[in-house]
Design a protein around this motif. Structure first.
Motif, PDB file in Angstrom:
ATOM      1  N   VAL A  74       0.871  -1.181   0.000  1.00 25.43           N
ATOM      2  CA  VAL A  74       0.000   0.000   0.000  1.00 25.43           C
ATOM      3  C   VAL A  74       0.905   1.228   0.000  1.00 25.43           C
ATOM      4  O   VAL A  74       1.814   1.343   0.825  1.00 25.43           O
ATOM      5  N   SER A  75       0.634   2.136  -0.928  1.00 27.96           N
ATOM      6  CA  SER A  75       1.425   3.364  -1.034  1.00 27.96           C
ATOM      7  C   SER A  75       0.494   4.566  -0.948  1.00 27.96           C
ATOM      8  O   SER A  75      -0.532   4.612  -1.629  1.00 27.96           O
ATOM      9  N   ASN A  83       1.844   8.546   8.667  1.00 28.30           N
ATOM     10  CA  ASN A  83       3.147   7.956   8.973  1.00 28.30           C
ATOM     11  C   ASN A  83       3.127   7.478  10.422  1.00 28.30           C
ATOM     12  O   ASN A  83       3.109   8.288  11.345  1.00 28.30           O
ATOM     13  N   PRO A  84       3.099   6.155  10.657  1.00 24.11           N
ATOM     14  CA  PRO A  84       3.149   5.095   9.649  1.00 24.11           C
ATOM     15  C   PRO A  84       1.778   4.794   9.069  1.00 24.11           C
ATOM     16  O   PRO A  84       0.775   5.366   9.512  1.00 24.11           O
ATOM     17  N   LEU A  85       1.744   3.869   8.099  1.00 18.96           N
ATOM     18  CA  LEU A  85       0.466   3.406   7.580  1.00 18.96           C
ATOM     19  C   LEU A  85      -0.295   2.673   8.680  1.00 18.96           C
ATOM     20  O   LEU A  85       0.313   2.005   9.522  1.00 18.96           O
ATOM     21  N   PRO A  86      -1.609   2.781   8.694  1.00 22.06           N
ATOM     22  CA  PRO A  86      -2.382   2.043   9.703  1.00 22.06           C
ATOM     23  C   PRO A  86      -2.309   0.537   9.478  1.00 22.06           C
ATOM     24  O   PRO A  86      -1.970   0.069   8.386  1.00 22.06           O
ATOM     25  N   ASN A  93       0.407  -5.416   8.560  1.00 17.38           N
ATOM     26  CA  ASN A  93       1.149  -4.188   8.292  1.00 17.38           C
ATOM     27  C   ASN A  93       1.726  -4.264   6.882  1.00 17.38           C
ATOM     28  O   ASN A  93       1.956  -5.353   6.346  1.00 17.38           O
ATOM     29  N   PHE A  94       1.990  -3.095   6.293  1.00 21.02           N
ATOM     30  CA  PHE A  94       2.367  -3.061   4.886  1.00 21.02           C
ATOM     31  C   PHE A  94       3.717  -2.412   4.680  1.00 21.02           C
ATOM     32  O   PHE A  94       4.053  -1.442   5.384  1.00 21.02           O
ATOM     33  N   ILE A 111      -8.491   1.187   7.111  1.00 23.81           N
ATOM     34  CA  ILE A 111      -9.207   2.428   7.414  1.00 23.81           C
ATOM     35  C   ILE A 111      -8.196   3.557   7.616  1.00 23.81           C
ATOM     36  O   ILE A 111      -7.211   3.396   8.348  1.00 23.81           O
ATOM     37  N   PHE A 112      -8.473   4.696   6.964  1.00 16.93           N
ATOM     38  CA  PHE A 112      -7.672   5.902   7.147  1.00 16.93           C
ATOM     39  C   PHE A 112      -8.555   6.935   7.856  1.00 16.93           C
ATOM     40  O   PHE A 112      -9.295   7.685   7.206  1.00 16.93           O
ATOM     41  N   PRO A 113      -8.520   6.993   9.192  1.00 21.53           N
ATOM     42  CA  PRO A 113      -9.443   7.867   9.921  1.00 21.53           C
ATOM     43  C   PRO A 113      -9.179   9.357   9.710  1.00 21.53           C
ATOM     44  O   PRO A 113     -10.086  10.171   9.886  1.00 21.53           O
ATOM     45  N   ASN A 114      -7.942   9.724   9.357  1.00 26.53           N
ATOM     46  CA  ASN A 114      -7.596  11.139   9.177  1.00 26.53           C
ATOM     47  C   ASN A 114      -7.423  11.515   7.711  1.00 26.53           C
ATOM     48  O   ASN A 114      -6.735  12.484   7.388  1.00 26.53           O
TER      49      ASN A 114
END
Length: 288
Positions: A74-75, A83-86, A93-94, A111-114
Motif C-alpha cells: 500500500v502506497s 506515517n506510519p500506515l495504519p 502491516n504493509f 481504514i484511514f481515519p484522518n
C-alpha cells in the motif's frame, strides 16, 4: 524419391513449429487479480471527492492466478499521507509478505481515519504481486474539499414604483419592504424609476450593498461558498438596470461578509396594487 523425402522433412518441421508454439503459449501465466472498493463512496478506483473531516475505508479482494500471491503493498502520497500506515483490520502491516493462509485469497480492510483532515489531494495505491512477479494495481486519487454551506433560507420579496403610494424599496437583511421615509441604511434595493416614467424594476442600494449579475449561477443549489466565488469573479455595482425574469444577482450585504442570491420572478409595469398613477411591481425570490 527426393521429392518424397523433402515433403516428409517439411511436414516434420511444421509439426515441430506447432509444438513449439503450443509450449510458448503454455509458458504465459495468469497473474493475480485485485479488486479494491472505497466503501463510503462505492468507488473502485480513480477520482474520489470527500468532505473535510471524513475518513476512508478501503476493502479489497485479491485472488491468485496460476501462481500463489507473494506481496501486498500500500502506497500513500500527498496532502494526507499517514506515517506510519495504519494496520489493517486483519492485523496486517504493509508491505505485507503474504502468509500461506492468504496466498490464494486475501480479503482485508484498511481504514484511514484522518484522510480528510487537510484540504488537498492524496493518492492511495494498492498492489498485489505473485511469485512469478506478475502484479495488479488499483489507485485512488482522493480530493478533500471544504463542506459547502447551503443557503436554505428562501424568501419571496417585492417592491413597487418609487413614486407610487406603496413601498419602493426592500430590506434584504430583514426580508421586508421599506417605505420612502425609512432610513437609507435599510434600503438594499431602492427603485430608481422617475415619477411619470414606466416601471422597469431598476434599483440601487441606498447603503453599501453591492450586486454582481451571474445568470449561470446554480440558484436551486445555492451555497455560501458558490455565492462568495461568483461575487468575487464579477464586477460589483450598487445599481441594477432593467432586470428581467430569470436574472440572478449576487448581493454582498452592507459591506460585510453575508451574501444573498436574488432571482427575478416577475417585472410588471402595469401592476396597480397601489391604485395610483405610478404603477409597477417587481417580484423576486432570494436565498441567504
Amino acid at each position: 524419391m527426393k521429392i518424397r523425402n523433402f515433403l516428409r522433412f517439411a511436414a516434420a518441421g511444421i509439426l515441430a513449429l506447432s509444438f513449439t508454439a503450443c509450449e510458448d503459449d503454455n509458458d504465459s501465466s495468469l497473474g493475480a487479480s485485485l479488486i479494491v472498493t472505497e466503501s463510503t463512496s462505492g468507488s473502485t478506483g480513480g477520482a474520489v471527492t470527500i468532505s473535510q473531516g471524513s475518513s476512508l475505508v478501503f476493502v479489497w479482494d485479491a485472488r491468485k492466478g496460476d501462481t500463489d500471491m507473494d506481496l501486498f503493498s500500500v502506497s500513500v502520497t500527498g496532502t494526507n499521507t499517514p506515517n506510519p500506515l495504519p494496520t489493517s483490520l486483519g492485523g496486517r502491516n504493509f508491505p505485507y509478505d503474504i502468509a500461506n493462509a492468504d496466498d490464494e485469497t486475501y480479503i482485508d480492510t484498511l481504514i484511514f481515519p484522518n484522510a480528510g483532515i487537510n484540504l488537498g489531494v492524496t493518492s492511495y495505491s494498492f498492489t498485489v504481486t505473485d511469485k512469478d512477479g506478475n502484479t495488479d494495481n488499483v489507485t485512488f486519487t482522493v480530493t478533500v474539499e471544504a463542506d459547502a454551506t447551503p443557503m436554505t433560507n428562501e424568501v419571496n420579496g417585492a417592491f413597487f414604483h418609487i413614486a407610487g403610494s406603496l413601498e419602493g424599496a426592500y430590506d434584504l437583511v430583514n426580508g421586508t419592504v421599506v417605505g420612502a421615509s425609512q432610513p437609507a441604511a435599510s434600503k438594499d434595493m431602492e427603485n430608481t424609476d422617475a415619477a411619470g416614467d414606466a416601471f422597469t424594476g431598476s434599483w440601487m442600494a441606498a447603503n453599501s450593498t453591492m450586486f454582481v449579475k451571474d445568470n449561470s449561477y446554480d440558484y436551486a443549489n445555492a451555497t455560501v461558498e458558490a455565492a462568495t466565488s461568483s461575487f468575487a469573479a464579477g464586477t460589483a455595482s450598487a445599481t441594477v438596470s432593467n432586470p428581467t425574469v430569470g436574472d440572478i444577482y449576487i448581493a454582498k450585504l452592507r459591506g460585510g461578509s453575508t451574501y444573498a442570491v436574488i432571482k427575478i420572478v416577475n417585472v410588471d409595469p402595469s401592476d396597480n396594487t397601489c391604485n395610483c398613477g405610478n404603477t409597477g411591481k417587481i417580484t423576486f425570490d432570494f436565498k441567504k
